[in-house]
Design a protein around this motif. Structure first.
Motif, PDB file in Angstrom:
ATOM      1  N   THR A 136     -13.649  72.407  16.838  1.00 29.09           N
ATOM      2  CA  THR A 136     -12.991  71.319  16.121  1.00 29.09           C
ATOM      3  C   THR A 136     -13.144  70.016  16.900  1.00 29.09           C
ATOM      4  O   THR A 136     -13.025  70.001  18.127  1.00 29.09           O
ATOM      5  CB  THR A 136     -11.493  71.635  15.959  1.00 29.09           C
ATOM      6  N   PRO A 137     -13.398  68.888  16.210  1.00 27.03           N
ATOM      7  CA  PRO A 137     -13.538  67.610  16.904  1.00 27.03           C
ATOM      8  C   PRO A 137     -12.315  67.282  17.752  1.00 27.03           C
ATOM      9  O   PRO A 137     -11.209  67.721  17.470  1.00 27.03           O
ATOM     10  CB  PRO A 137     -13.689  66.613  15.738  1.00 27.03           C
ATOM     11  N   ARG A 138     -12.522  66.464  18.760  1.00 28.12           N
ATOM     12  CA  ARG A 138     -11.454  66.140  19.696  1.00 28.12           C
ATOM     13  C   ARG A 138     -10.318  65.385  19.025  1.00 28.12           C
ATOM     14  O   ARG A 138     -10.487  64.767  17.990  1.00 28.12           O
ATOM     15  CB  ARG A 138     -12.031  65.308  20.840  1.00 28.12           C
ATOM     16  N   TRP A 139      -9.163  65.413  19.710  1.00 29.92           N
ATOM     17  CA  TRP A 139      -7.987  64.741  19.169  1.00 29.92           C
ATOM     18  C   TRP A 139      -8.226  63.250  18.987  1.00 29.92           C
ATOM     19  O   TRP A 139      -7.744  62.650  18.030  1.00 29.92           O
ATOM     20  CB  TRP A 139      -6.793  64.972  20.108  1.00 29.92           C
ATOM     21  N   GLY A 140      -8.963  62.632  19.913  1.00 34.30           N
ATOM     22  CA  GLY A 140      -9.215  61.193  19.797  1.00 34.30           C
ATOM     23  C   GLY A 140      -9.932  60.855  18.511  1.00 34.30           C
ATOM     24  O   GLY A 140      -9.570  59.893  17.816  1.00 34.30           O
ATOM     25  N   ARG A 141     -10.939  61.634  18.162  1.00 36.72           N
ATOM     26  CA  ARG A 141     -11.659  61.392  16.921  1.00 36.72           C
ATOM     27  C   ARG A 141     -10.752  61.626  15.724  1.00 36.72           C
ATOM     28  O   ARG A 141     -10.802  60.891  14.730  1.00 36.72           O
ATOM     29  CB  ARG A 141     -12.878  62.309  16.831  1.00 36.72           C
ATOM     30  N   ALA A 142      -9.906  62.663  15.803  1.00 34.79           N
ATOM     31  CA  ALA A 142      -8.993  62.944  14.698  1.00 34.79           C
ATOM     32  C   ALA A 142      -8.002  61.804  14.493  1.00 34.79           C
ATOM     33  O   ALA A 142      -7.697  61.424  13.358  1.00 34.79           O
ATOM     34  CB  ALA A 142      -8.246  64.253  14.960  1.00 34.79           C
ATOM     35  N   VAL A 143      -7.489  61.244  15.594  1.00 29.43           N
ATOM     36  CA  VAL A 143      -6.529  60.137  15.496  1.00 29.43           C
ATOM     37  C   VAL A 143      -7.182  58.908  14.859  1.00 29.43           C
ATOM     38  O   VAL A 143      -6.609  58.277  13.956  1.00 29.43           O
ATOM     39  CB  VAL A 143      -5.961  59.798  16.886  1.00 29.43           C
ATOM     40  N   LEU A 144      -8.378  58.562  15.321  1.00 30.79           N
ATOM     41  CA  LEU A 144      -9.080  57.408  14.757  1.00 30.79           C
ATOM     42  C   LEU A 144      -9.412  57.635  13.282  1.00 30.79           C
ATOM     43  O   LEU A 144      -9.247  56.739  12.445  1.00 30.79           O
ATOM     44  CB  LEU A 144     -10.353  57.134  15.553  1.00 30.79           C
ATOM     45  N   THR A 145      -9.880  58.838  12.952  1.00 29.44           N
ATOM     46  CA  THR A 145     -10.222  59.148  11.574  1.00 29.44           C
ATOM     47  C   THR A 145      -8.994  59.089  10.683  1.00 29.44           C
ATOM     48  O   THR A 145      -9.022  58.513   9.588  1.00 29.44           O
ATOM     49  CB  THR A 145     -10.864  60.542  11.482  1.00 29.44           C
ATOM     50  N   GLY A 146      -7.896  59.698  11.130  1.00 27.78           N
ATOM     51  CA  GLY A 146      -6.674  59.703  10.329  1.00 27.78           C
ATOM     52  C   GLY A 146      -6.133  58.305  10.099  1.00 27.78           C
ATOM     53  O   GLY A 146      -5.728  57.962   8.978  1.00 27.78           O
ATOM     54  N   GLY A 147      -6.136  57.470  11.145  1.00 26.35           N
ATOM     55  CA  GLY A 147      -5.650  56.099  10.986  1.00 26.35           C
ATOM     56  C   GLY A 147      -6.509  55.288  10.035  1.00 26.35           C
ATOM     57  O   GLY A 147      -6.000  54.579   9.157  1.00 26.35           O
ATOM     58  N   ALA A 148      -7.827  55.403  10.181  1.00 24.54           N
ATOM     59  CA  ALA A 148      -8.742  54.678   9.293  1.00 24.54           C
ATOM     60  C   ALA A 148      -8.621  55.171   7.860  1.00 24.54           C
ATOM     61  O   ALA A 148      -8.612  54.376   6.910  1.00 24.54           O
ATOM     62  CB  ALA A 148     -10.175  54.844   9.782  1.00 24.54           C
ATOM     63  N   ALA A 149      -8.505  56.474   7.691  1.00 27.83           N
ATOM     64  CA  ALA A 149      -8.361  57.028   6.347  1.00 27.83           C
ATOM     65  C   ALA A 149      -7.052  56.588   5.714  1.00 27.83           C
ATOM     66  O   ALA A 149      -6.997  56.275   4.518  1.00 27.83           O
ATOM     67  CB  ALA A 149      -8.438  58.555   6.403  1.00 27.83           C
ATOM     68  N   GLY A 150      -5.974  56.553   6.506  1.00 23.86           N
ATOM     69  CA  GLY A 150      -4.684  56.128   5.967  1.00 23.86           C
ATOM     70  C   GLY A 150      -4.727  54.697   5.463  1.00 23.86           C
ATOM     71  O   GLY A 150      -4.239  54.399   4.366  1.00 23.86           O
TER      72      GLY A 150
END
Length: 254
Positions: A136-150
């Motif tokens: 699974t991708p790292r937490w940093g990528r998940a945080v950036l992706t989630g914020g941008a998607a939101g």
């Protein structure tokens, strides 16, 4: 508007990127802020159908993403509360341009010899895939992706390509790709509803419009289920990217 509703339903059971076309149709045919509220309810109708049909889900990916989506939603809601309708329409157009560029970059990346073998093809949601998941991708990528998607989904209902990039990077098989995507947007769109209500974007007029367009959304979901097994991802992306680009330019130049 009816054509836009059909596209929304179609995107929920087949290729999500085409929803950008519907976003532009509604933003062009009604006030931009109200259009986001109208599209949101229609998306939720499609979401219910999608999560009922596609039940193979990577909950680990969702748990990484969802916490960072809420700040993005809040930032998007704040932005919508301080800009006028012209700026909002231009923002939607600009975000769609960015989404198109992301899709083009994703397509180029997938066409490279290294990526082609690993990328999941969305030919049929009901086929089992032997493809092995990568870490699974790292937490940093998940945080950036989630914020941008939101932010993108709150302001323009246009987070589909962002999530596609994340899920493809996670090497999920095609059934899990569609199912996880469906559940992500179902949960996110539910979370967006209180923000939209708080902005005062619902009125008897657009609620009536939503009620009238629900059959068109359902028709689109049926069409999507049929088409997903008939065309290749590559063929459909050409139409989706072209149409999304034209739609975004129309909003920017209006």
């Amino acid at each position: 508007m009816a054509a836009g509703a059909v596209i929304i339903g179609f995107s929920k059971t087949s290729f999500g990127g085409v929803a950008a076309i519907a976003v532009a149709v509604f933003a062009w045919g009604m006030p931009a802020k109200e259009s986001t509220a109208t599209v949101l309810l229609l998306l939720l109708v499609g979401d219910v159908v999608a999560v009922s049909r596609y039940r193979t889900v990577s909950w680990a990916l969702l748990l990484r993403l969802l916490p960072s989506v809420l700040p993005g939603l809040a930032l998007g809601a704040l932005f919508m509360s301080v800009v006028d309708d012209v700026v909002m329409r231009r923002t939607i157009g600009g975000l769609l341009v960015v989404m198109v560029l992301l899709q083009l970059w994703q397509r180029r990346r997938r066409d490279s010899p290294h990526e082609t073998a690993a990328m999941p093809a969305l030919a049929s949601a009901d086929e089992a895939s032997p493809q092995r998941l990568s870490p699974t991708p790292r937490w940093g990528r998940a945080v950036l992706t989630g914020g941008a998607a939101g932010f993108a989904t709150m302001t323009a209902n246009a987070a589909g390509p962002v999530m596609a990039l994340y899920f493809l990077a996670s090497r999920v098989d095609k059934a899990r790709f569609i199912g996880t995507n469906a559940w992500f947007f179902f949960l996110v769109n539910l979370s967006k509803t209180p923000f939209t209500v708080g902005l005062g974007l619902y009125s008897p007029t657009n609620l009536t419009l939503v009620a009238l367009l629900i059959p068109a959304v359902l028709l689109g979901t049926l069409a999507g289920v049929w088409v997903i097994g008939k065309v290749t991802q590559r063929q459909f992306e050409v139409v989706t990217i072209t149409a999304s680009g034209l739609a975004s330019l129309a909003l920017l130049l209006r």
